[in-house]
Design an enzyme around this catalytic site. Structure first.
Site, PDB file in Angstrom:
ATOM      1  N   ASP A   1      -0.601   4.203   1.190  1.00  0.00           N
ATOM      2  CA  ASP A   1      -1.431   5.179   1.905  1.00  0.00           C
ATOM      3  C   ASP A   1      -0.834   5.675   3.226  1.00  0.00           C
ATOM      4  O   ASP A   1      -1.381   6.573   3.856  1.00  0.00           O
ATOM      5  CB  ASP A   1      -2.839   4.601   2.159  1.00  0.00           C
TER       6      ASP A   1
ATOM      7  N   HIS B   1       5.877  -0.524  -2.820  1.00  0.00           N
ATOM      8  CA  HIS B   1       5.530   0.244  -4.028  1.00  0.00           C
ATOM      9  C   HIS B   1       5.659   1.742  -3.798  1.00  0.00           C
ATOM     10  O   HIS B   1       5.043   2.527  -4.496  1.00  0.00           O
ATOM     11  CB  HIS B   1       4.112  -0.120  -4.485  1.00  0.00           C
TER      12      HIS B   1
ATOM     13  N   THR C   1      -4.361  -9.031   0.689  1.00  0.00           N
ATOM     14  CA  THR C   1      -3.747  -8.932  -0.639  1.00  0.00           C
ATOM     15  C   THR C   1      -4.245 -10.057  -1.541  1.00  0.00           C
ATOM     16  O   THR C   1      -4.405 -11.191  -1.086  1.00  0.00           O
ATOM     17  CB  THR C   1      -2.196  -8.922  -0.581  1.00  0.00           C
TER      18      THR C   1
ATOM     19  N   ASN D   1       0.822  -1.206   0.000  1.00  0.00           N
ATOM     20  CA  ASN D   1       0.000   0.000   0.000  1.00  0.00           C
ATOM     21  C   ASN D   1       0.853   1.252   0.000  1.00  0.00           C
ATOM     22  O   ASN D   1       2.005   1.240   0.437  1.00  0.00           O
ATOM     23  CB  ASN D   1      -0.927   0.007   1.221  1.00  0.00           C
TER      24      ASN D   1
ATOM     25  N   CYS E   1      10.709  25.319  -7.998  1.00  0.00           N
ATOM     26  CA  CYS E   1      11.649  25.440  -9.126  1.00  0.00           C
ATOM     27  C   CYS E   1      10.935  25.330 -10.473  1.00  0.00           C
ATOM     28  O   CYS E   1      11.556  25.462 -11.517  1.00  0.00           O
ATOM     29  CB  CYS E   1      12.755  24.381  -9.019  1.00  0.00           C
TER      30      CYS E   1
ATOM     31  N   CYS F   1      14.143  18.697  -9.388  1.00  0.00           N
ATOM     32  CA  CYS F   1      15.170  18.891  -8.349  1.00  0.00           C
ATOM     33  C   CYS F   1      15.067  17.878  -7.207  1.00  0.00           C
ATOM     34  O   CYS F   1      15.842  17.939  -6.254  1.00  0.00           O
ATOM     35  CB  CYS F   1      15.111  20.316  -7.792  1.00  0.00           C
TER      36      CYS F   1
HETATM   37  P1  NAD Z   1      -5.807  -5.965  -4.745  1.00  0.00           P
HETATM   38  O1  NAD Z   1      -6.701  -4.809  -5.041  1.00  0.00           O
HETATM   39  O2  NAD Z   1      -5.264  -6.735  -5.896  1.00  0.00           O
HETATM   40  O3  NAD Z   1      -6.583  -7.025  -3.804  1.00  0.00           O
HETATM   41  C1  NAD Z   1      -7.307  -6.654  -2.681  1.00  0.00           C
HETATM   42  C2  NAD Z   1      -7.489  -7.881  -1.803  1.00  0.00           C
HETATM   43  O4  NAD Z   1      -8.074  -7.464  -0.582  1.00  0.00           O
HETATM   44  C3  NAD Z   1      -8.413  -8.955  -2.389  1.00  0.00           C
HETATM   45  O5  NAD Z   1      -7.821 -10.219  -2.203  1.00  0.00           O
HETATM   46  C4  NAD Z   1      -9.692  -8.836  -1.549  1.00  0.00           C
HETATM   47  O6  NAD Z   1     -10.356 -10.072  -1.385  1.00  0.00           O
HETATM   48  C5  NAD Z   1      -9.125  -8.345  -0.243  1.00  0.00           C
HETATM   49  N1  NAD Z   1     -10.062  -7.578   0.593  1.00  0.00           N
HETATM   50  C6  NAD Z   1     -11.116  -6.811   0.234  1.00  0.00           C
HETATM   51  N2  NAD Z   1     -11.699  -6.265   1.316  1.00  0.00           N
HETATM   52  C7  NAD Z   1     -10.991  -6.695   2.392  1.00  0.00           C
HETATM   53  C8  NAD Z   1     -11.093  -6.474   3.804  1.00  0.00           C
HETATM   54  N3  NAD Z   1     -12.037  -5.685   4.333  1.00  0.00           N
HETATM   55  N4  NAD Z   1     -10.186  -7.092   4.609  1.00  0.00           N
HETATM   56  C9  NAD Z   1      -9.219  -7.899   4.104  1.00  0.00           C
HETATM   57  N5  NAD Z   1      -9.080  -8.133   2.785  1.00  0.00           N
HETATM   58  C10 NAD Z   1      -9.948  -7.535   1.938  1.00  0.00           C
HETATM   59  O7  NAD Z   1      -4.669  -5.388  -3.842  1.00  0.00           O
HETATM   60  P2  NAD Z   1      -3.148  -5.818  -3.622  1.00  0.00           P
HETATM   61  O8  NAD Z   1      -3.059  -7.284  -3.461  1.00  0.00           O
HETATM   62  O9  NAD Z   1      -2.631  -4.922  -2.575  1.00  0.00           O
HETATM   63  O10 NAD Z   1      -2.340  -5.492  -4.956  1.00  0.00           O
HETATM   64  C11 NAD Z   1      -2.528  -4.480  -5.855  1.00  0.00           C
HETATM   65  C12 NAD Z   1      -1.858  -3.127  -5.723  1.00  0.00           C
HETATM   66  O11 NAD Z   1      -2.783  -2.250  -5.147  1.00  0.00           O
HETATM   67  C13 NAD Z   1      -0.679  -2.882  -4.875  1.00  0.00           C
HETATM   68  O12 NAD Z   1       0.381  -2.705  -5.725  1.00  0.00           O
HETATM   69  C14 NAD Z   1      -0.931  -1.521  -4.161  1.00  0.00           C
HETATM   70  O13 NAD Z   1       0.145  -0.652  -4.438  1.00  0.00           O
HETATM   71  C15 NAD Z   1      -2.144  -1.026  -4.787  1.00  0.00           C
HETATM   72  N6  NAD Z   1      -3.167  -0.272  -4.027  1.00  0.00           N
HETATM   73  C16 NAD Z   1      -2.904   0.295  -2.818  1.00  0.00           C
HETATM   74  C17 NAD Z   1      -3.918   0.949  -2.123  1.00  0.00           C
HETATM   75  C18 NAD Z   1      -3.600   1.580  -0.806  1.00  0.00           C
HETATM   76  O14 NAD Z   1      -2.503   2.087  -0.613  1.00  0.00           O
HETATM   77  N7  NAD Z   1      -4.517   1.520   0.159  1.00  0.00           N
HETATM   78  C19 NAD Z   1      -5.211   0.994  -2.638  1.00  0.00           C
HETATM   79  C20 NAD Z   1      -5.445   0.384  -3.890  1.00  0.00           C
HETATM   80  C21 NAD Z   1      -4.411  -0.260  -4.558  1.00  0.00           C
HETATM   81 ZN    ZN Z   2      11.916  21.286  -7.920  1.00  0.00          ZN
END
Ligand code: NAD
Ligand code: ZN
Length: 250
Positions: free
Chosen positions: A105, A120, A189, A103, A151, A131
């Site tokens: 966030d 990521h 995930t 994530n 800048c 810069c």
């Molecule tokens: P993904 O979107 O591929 O999968 C989400 C997973 O979370 C699924 O398996 C789903 O079943 C599960 N899920 C849904 N609700 C849930 C809950 N309440 N509790 C537990 N699990 C739950 O996400 P990923 O596997 O992280 O991979 C994809 C990419 O998403 C990553 O590279 C990440 O950088 C990016 N991403 C990040 C954010 C963030 O920072 N919050 C948000 C969206 C996507």
């Molecule tokens: Zn700059």
């Protein structure tokens, strides 16, 4: 589910070096949509049109206007939920050492975890493309799109776009953490994005237990993970933490 919560609590209470791999699902209960599945960001946006580095380089204003400004609005408001807080508690108790997160966030740090590998990168910070000066995303003025540094350079989030490399340092450290832990807790995930999804495989091969928390099965379920606790991350973690707390009081 009750049996598995008890089993996870016993496993965690007995462990000395737990690592966690988290994905977008852990932040769903904080109001941040995941990428895939129901309500996912990719239902609304075509990743190749908005989240690929080539798309950003071609037209940064377009990507800022659509994807980045929407993410900024969501992330600016989001607060850690019981799952992030649970992982912070496990660190406080000396059980969990490192969180590897996909994530961007920043919610793990906000919850109190101190060793977080942001596989990521992070959306909490922006960087000037000319810069390299950094500024907090929440402080970026959206009056000019794309927002610019003093800048004149264009700002970009410090997370990686599709088509960019995972920072080598993060990858090497994650592999080390994954190979040395005695439990790998895999939370929210889909385990389809490589190479992050390979970390639990490394843990398993190194002799660790792999515990999954997810409302759905993943490619790890039944193959790499020892068991899946089916449910929402916040709800499940809250119950696990309560049980670990009871075991610690014994
Ligand atoms: P993904 O979107 O591929 O999968 C989400 C997973 O979370 C699924 O398996 C789903 O079943 C599960 N899920 C849904 N609700 C849930 C809950 N309440 N509790 C537990 N699990 C739950 O996400 P990923 O596997 O992280 O991979 C994809 C990419 O998403 C990553 O590279 C990440 O950088 C990016 N991403 C990040 C954010 C963030 O920072 N919050 C948000 C969206 C996507
Ligand atoms: Zn700059």
């Amino acid at each position: 589910m009750d049996d598995l919560i008890k089993r996870a609590a016993e496993d965690l209470a007995a462990a000395k070096n737990v690592a966690a791999l988290t994905g977008a699902g852990i932040s769903v209960e904080s109001g941040i949509p995941p990428f895939r599945g129901k309500g996912g960001i990719w239902e609304k946006f075509d990743p190749m049109e908005f989240a690929h580095i080539d798309a950003f380089m071609r037209d940064p204003a377009k990507v800022w206007n659509v994807l980045i400004s929407e993410m900024k609005e969501i992330v600016d408001r989001a607060k850690p939920n019981d799952a992030h807080k649970g992982l912070a508690k496990l660190e406080e108790w000396g059980i969990l050492k490192t969180v590897i997160t996909q994530n961007v966030d920043g919610l793990h740090q906000m919850a109190g975890n101190t060793d977080v590998i942001e596989f990521h990168g992070t959306f909490a910070w922006q960087k000037c493309m000319d810069c390299d000066k950094r500024c907090e995303t929440s402080k970026v003025e959206m009056t000019q799109i794309p927002p610019r540094c003093d800048c004149g350079g264009i700002l970009r989030p410090e997370c990686i776009f599709f088509g960019e490399m995972i920072p080598q340092l993060h990858l090497v450290r994650s592999q080390k953490v994954a190979s040395q832990c005695d439990i790998m807790l895999v939370v929210g995930t889909s385990a389809v994005v490589q190479p992050a999804s390979f970390m639990p495989v490394i843990s398993k091969q190194s002799g660790a237990k792999v515990i999954e928390i997810n409302p759905e099965k993943t490619p790890l379920t039944g193959t790499v993970s020892n068991y899946l606790i089916k449910g929402k991350a916040g709800h499940v973690m809250k119950r696990i933490i309560k049980e670990v707390g009871l075991l610690r009081d014994l």
